[in-house]
Motif scaffolding. Structure first.
Motif, short mmCIF file in Angstrom:
data_model
loop_
_atom_site.label_atom_id
_atom_site.label_comp_id
_atom_site.label_asym_id
_atom_site.label_seq_id
_atom_site.Cartn_x
_atom_site.Cartn_y
_atom_site.Cartn_z
N SER A 178 11.78 3.06 -0.37
CA SER A 178 12.79 3.96 -0.96
C SER A 178 14.14 3.27 -1.08
N GLU A 179 14.36 2.20 -0.29
CA GLU A 179 15.64 1.49 -0.32
C GLU A 179 15.59 0.21 -1.16
N ASN A 180 14.47 -0.52 -1.07
CA ASN A 180 14.41 -1.82 -1.75
C ASN A 180 12.97 -2.18 -2.08
N THR A 181 12.53 -1.78 -3.25
CA THR A 181 11.16 -2.09 -3.67
C THR A 181 11.04 -3.53 -4.12
N LEU A 182 12.00 -3.99 -4.93
CA LEU A 182 11.95 -5.35 -5.47
C LEU A 182 11.97 -6.39 -4.37
N TYR A 226 0.83 -1.22 0.00
CA TYR A 226 0.00 0.00 0.00
C TYR A 226 0.86 1.26 0.00
N TRP A 227 1.94 1.26 0.78
CA TRP A 227 2.76 2.47 0.89
C TRP A 227 3.65 2.67 -0.34
#
Length: 235
Positions: free
Chosen positions: A189-193, A24-25
């Motif tokens: 912001s650091e690790n979406t995958l 969601y974020w």
């Protein structure tokens, strides 16, 4: 594309949509609601596509796999219903006219239902894991089940399950299933995958656990029956 491939495609697409909704974020609210609506439409399409299954369910031989499959389908229906009702009550963009003001508790129920739906879909895939593997073998035109490529696929499934154990702890998945409020929040912001790989591996973990647990149970039941038959033939 045959029927089995279409069914599996729908199952995996459902998994992808649920995981996307859990992020969601990572999404804005409108995108979240669009993904959720697409998931509900997919469930309707899935049921229409498999409508003949409902008519034949009482005619099929009952075993452990079919029992677990029936239970997961029943639980999935409950989970999706809860998600649909609560989504209408907290909607801000697509269905604002059905929303309640405040409704913090409803949002919590909606979120918890999402985690349970993901788990139930994983178990449902596990009951059909043999079909999954056979379909992949057929699609990739692999050789017999004893061939090296097939062994590689099994090794990949094991690796995914191991990663799923790691991800379950990292994402406090068990805590979220226990309806316990968790303060952990993924830093997109650091690790979406990593978020999507983590939840995908959790799905793989529970699918593999279900598959092998049912296989062990089926072998045990078969052994018990053979023992009973030998005792019956004994003088």
């Amino acid at each position: 594309m045959n029927v089995f491939r279409i069914r599996l495609l729908l199952d995996f697409l459902a998994v992808a949509l649920v995981i996307a909704c859990l992020g969601y974020w990572w999404l804005d609210n409108l995108s979240h609601e669009l993904f959720g609506t697409a998931l509900l439409v997919l469930v309707i399409v899935h049921n229409v596509f498999n409508r003949r299954w409902y008519g034949s369910v009482t005619k099929r031989k009952v075993d452990a796999t079919r029992i677990v499959n029936l239970v997961t389908i029943f639980c999935l229906a409950i989970g999706m219903t809860v998600m649909m009702v609560t989504s209408l009550l907290v909607s801000r963009d697509l269905f604002p006219f059905t929303a309640l003001s405040g409704a913090f508790a409803v949002r919590e129920i909606h979120m918890f239902a999402g985690y349970w739906v993901l788990l139930i879909i994983a178990i449902h895939l596990g009951t059909r894991w043999t079909v999954v593997m056979n379909t992949i073998q057929s699609t990739l035109r692999l050789a017999s089940p004893s061939s090296l490529p097939t062994m590689v696929l099994r090794a990949m499934a094991l690796a995914i399950a191991i990663w799923g154990v790691k991800s379950s702890f990292e994402m406090a998945f068990g805590t979220k299933l226990m309806l316990t409020y968790s303060l952990d929040m993924w830093d997109f912001s650091e690790n979406t995958l990593g978020f999507f790989i983590g939840y995908a591996s959790i799905v793989g973990l529970y699918a593999v656990i279900t598959h092998y647990a049912l296989g062990f149970l089926g072998s045990a039941i078969k052994g018990w029956r053979e023992d009973d038959q030998r005792r019956g033939r004994a003088p």
